[in-house]
Design an enzyme around this catalytic site. Structure first.
Site, PDB file in Angstrom:
ATOM      1  N   HIS A   1       0.935  -1.060  -0.057  1.00  0.00           N
ATOM      2  CA  HIS A   1      -0.107  -0.092  -0.132  1.00  0.00           C
ATOM      3  C   HIS A   1       0.950   1.281  -0.020  1.00  0.00           C
ATOM      4  CE1 HIS A   1      -2.762   3.048   1.916  1.00  0.00           C
ATOM      5  NE2 HIS A   1      -3.806   2.008   1.520  1.00  0.00           N
TER       6      HIS A   1
ATOM      7  N   ASP B   1       3.350  -4.418   7.887  1.00  0.00           N
ATOM      8  CA  ASP B   1       2.176  -3.640   7.644  1.00  0.00           C
ATOM      9  C   ASP B   1       0.755  -4.804   8.022  1.00  0.00           C
ATOM     10  OD1 ASP B   1      -0.374  -2.561   6.948  1.00  0.00           O
ATOM     11  OD2 ASP B   1       0.455  -1.864   4.840  1.00  0.00           O
TER      12      ASP B   1
ATOM     13  N   GLN C   1      -4.354  -4.976   6.984  1.00  0.00           N
ATOM     14  CA  GLN C   1      -5.559  -6.090   6.167  1.00  0.00           C
ATOM     15  C   GLN C   1      -5.452  -7.388   7.234  1.00  0.00           C
ATOM     16  OE1 GLN C   1      -7.575  -5.089   4.246  1.00  0.00           O
ATOM     17  NE2 GLN C   1      -6.600  -3.295   3.542  1.00  0.00           N
TER      18      GLN C   1
ATOM     19  N   LYS D   1     -10.385  -0.869  10.364  1.00  0.00           N
ATOM     20  CA  LYS D   1     -10.657  -2.143   9.478  1.00  0.00           C
ATOM     21  C   LYS D   1     -11.173  -3.222  10.239  1.00  0.00           C
ATOM     22  CE  LYS D   1      -7.025  -0.555   6.258  1.00  0.00           C
ATOM     23  NZ  LYS D   1      -7.792   0.369   5.267  1.00  0.00           N
TER      24      LYS D   1
ATOM     25  N   CYS E   1      -4.513   2.202  -3.773  1.00  0.00           N
ATOM     26  CA  CYS E   1      -3.445   2.937  -2.982  1.00  0.00           C
ATOM     27  C   CYS E   1      -2.222   1.811  -3.235  1.00  0.00           C
ATOM     28  CB  CYS E   1      -3.405   3.080  -1.696  1.00  0.00           C
ATOM     29  SG  CYS E   1      -4.773   4.488  -1.265  1.00  0.00           S
TER      30      CYS E   1
END
Lengths: 388, 120
Positions: free
Chosen positions: A114, A179, A182, A205, A345
């Site tokens: 991202h 990261d 998600q 999220k 993104c």
């Protein structure tokens, strides 16, 4: 499976919400926690000498401990509350990378990132005249390696633990940023077990309010990091000559925090724990299998990323050979279906895939097989109407 | 965007007589919608009085920006190049005969904005 927990569907009974990878809908328990905090506990936190403020502080800090346990941090001090995962990444770039990156050092990331786990490193490498490398294995020269645990485009789950282990074998001094924006809320994530140095997650999220971003920083690194933002909340002493800072995590939380968002985050983690990540994952796997089968059968539709269910989170992107992703999203909107369309993104990845945009559908605990039936039916209708 | 309305635009895009490169163009103007990646190139042929006598376009992107490029190419012929600068978004949108959602305005207006950015 849990649609009734989400008031948005009471207000929009026809809504087919398939955009949880962007932001999830909020369950009643989270909404109530925020409302309850405002109605019963709202006050500034830390450095407050009255009981209401003490109670608000207690609630805020309890969520820090809860977050640490949920994400496998070594303790609450490893948990920094930030506005977003993006802010977390920028904090790491400014507070660690800026002071440690030297001319000629290598910063490594992947094509799957991202923009928020790509641009901060790219920019810092440029400023420090370091080498910014996209793709490939870490080497002895790699000072910093940043990658996603699960792609926000293809949904692919990466073997983070193995990647980190291999990277450390090649270079024991390497610092690793994961990261997990998600992944958290969909699959178990354990900071200590991963052996990462930094990890970001995005509360909104996984059912928390927006503004509930999480940054985990390995304890050993606290002493070699400087604050990102300066001002209220992070100060130990200020004189005309010099100022000193508090210890982490407070050092990184300048300004009035988003207390109610953090309180909501606590409720969101509780909501996930009540259902159980195992059950959530089973539900996602059922949906992934169903969606791959149904979507895969549509003419002119091409699914991006792996087809193996175990290698995917509930994020499925596709493109249509003849109709642009934005047109598809607009047409689906007429059927009350909310999907994402564009590069999500991740422009580098889309360029690598040879497409400018894709349509992304992403699942959540409230997603049902019937939702997938509806999007597949709508896509069939589009194909039939246009003679495709 | 209703499917029936989209169908009209989509069919239009399957066979636009204005699509293609113009070898003897007086002006070649490119435009890009950075947020979604749509790209167009307008080719305009002018006479001595700077009146547009022929127009064509090349396009990569969504149906709406394609339709915008095609409609613009048809409407500018016979007009003076300076007149295009005065065209308002609302006037151009009327040519679509359908409601365009706010999120898609940038798509249909890409061609007009590109034409307005011409440089001699």
């Amino acid at each position: 499976m849990n649609k009734k927990d989400f008031p948005i569907f009471k207000n929009h009974p026809k809504l087919i919400y398939l955009d949880s990878a962007a932001t999830s809908q909020k369950p009643r328990v989270v909404i109530d926690a925020v409302k309850n905090f405002y109605e019963t506990t709202n006050a500034p936190i830390h450095r407050v000498l009255y009981s209401l403020g003490e109670q608000a502080t207690k609630e805020y800090e309890a969520v820090r401990k809860k977050t640490a346990d949920f994400l496998g941090a070594r303790g609450a001090s490893e948990v920094v509350f930030v506005k977003s995962a993006t802010e977390g990444a920028n904090l790491v770039a400014e507070s660690w990378l800026r002071d440690h990156l030297k001319k000629g050092d290598e910063v490594l990331t992947t094509i799957y990132e991202h923009h928020s786990c790509f641009v901060p490193w790219q920019e810092m490498a440029r400023k420090k005249k370091a080498i910014f490398k996209v793709g490939g294995e870490p080497t002895r020269q790699t000072k910093f390696f940043a990658f996603t645990l699960a792609s926000n485009v293809t949904g692919e789950i990466f073997l983070a633990k193995k990647m980190i282990c291999d990277a450390r074998k090649r270079n024991p001094q390497i610092k690793i940023f994961v990261d997990a924006a998600q992944a958290v809320g969909r699959v178990p994530v354990n900071f200590k077990d991963l052996d990462a140095d930094f990890l970001v997650a995005s509360g909104h999220k996984f059912y928390a309010p927006t503004g509930a971003g999480i940054l985990l920083i390995k304890k050993e690194l606290h002493k070699e990091m400087n604050p990102f933002l300066l001002g209220g909340g992070m100060i130990l002493s200020v004189s005309k000559e010099k100022s000193t800072w508090q210890k982490a995590p407070y050092l990184f939380e300048a300004g009035s925090p988003l207390t109610e968002a953090v309180v909501g985050l606590g409720a969101a983690i509780g909501y996930i724990q009540k259902i159980g990540l195992k059950k959530i994952r089973q539900h996602e796997e059922t949906l992934i299998a169903y969606a791959l089968e149904k979507l895969g059968a549509l003419p002119s539709v091409h699914i991006l990323g792996p087809r193996e269910i175990k290698k995917k989170i509930g994020v499925i992107s596709f493109y249509h050979e003849k109709i642009h992703a934005h047109d598809i999203a607009s047409l689906l909107s007429e059927e009350n279906i909310a999907v994402r369309a564009g590069h999500h993104c991740a422009m580098v990845l889309h360029k690598e895939l040879g497409i400018s945009a894709s349509v992304r559908m992403s699942f959540s605990v409230f997603t049902e097989k019937g939702d997938i039936d509806k999007i597949v039916f709508a896509l069939k209708k589009i194909n039939e109407t246009l003679g495709i | 965007m209703k499917l029936s309305e989209f169908k009209n635009l989509w069919e239009h895009t399957q066979d636009s007589s204005f699509e293609g490169k113009m070898k003897d163009a007086s002006l070649i103007i490119s435009g890009i919608n950075e947020s979604c990646g749509d790209e167009i190139t307008l080719f305009l042929k002018l006479d001595a009085k700077k009146r547009i006598v022929d127009a064509s376009f090349m396009h990569s992107g969504c149906t709406l920006s394609y339709a915008g490029s095609s409609i613009l190419s048809g409407k500018v012929v016979g007009k003076k190049i300076d007149e295009i600068k005065k065209w308002r978004d609302a006037d151009f949108l009327k040519f679509f005969e359908m409601e365009i959602s706010p999120a898609r305005l940038k798509c249909v207006l890409l061609a007009l904005e590109t034409a307005k950015n011409y440089a001699f």
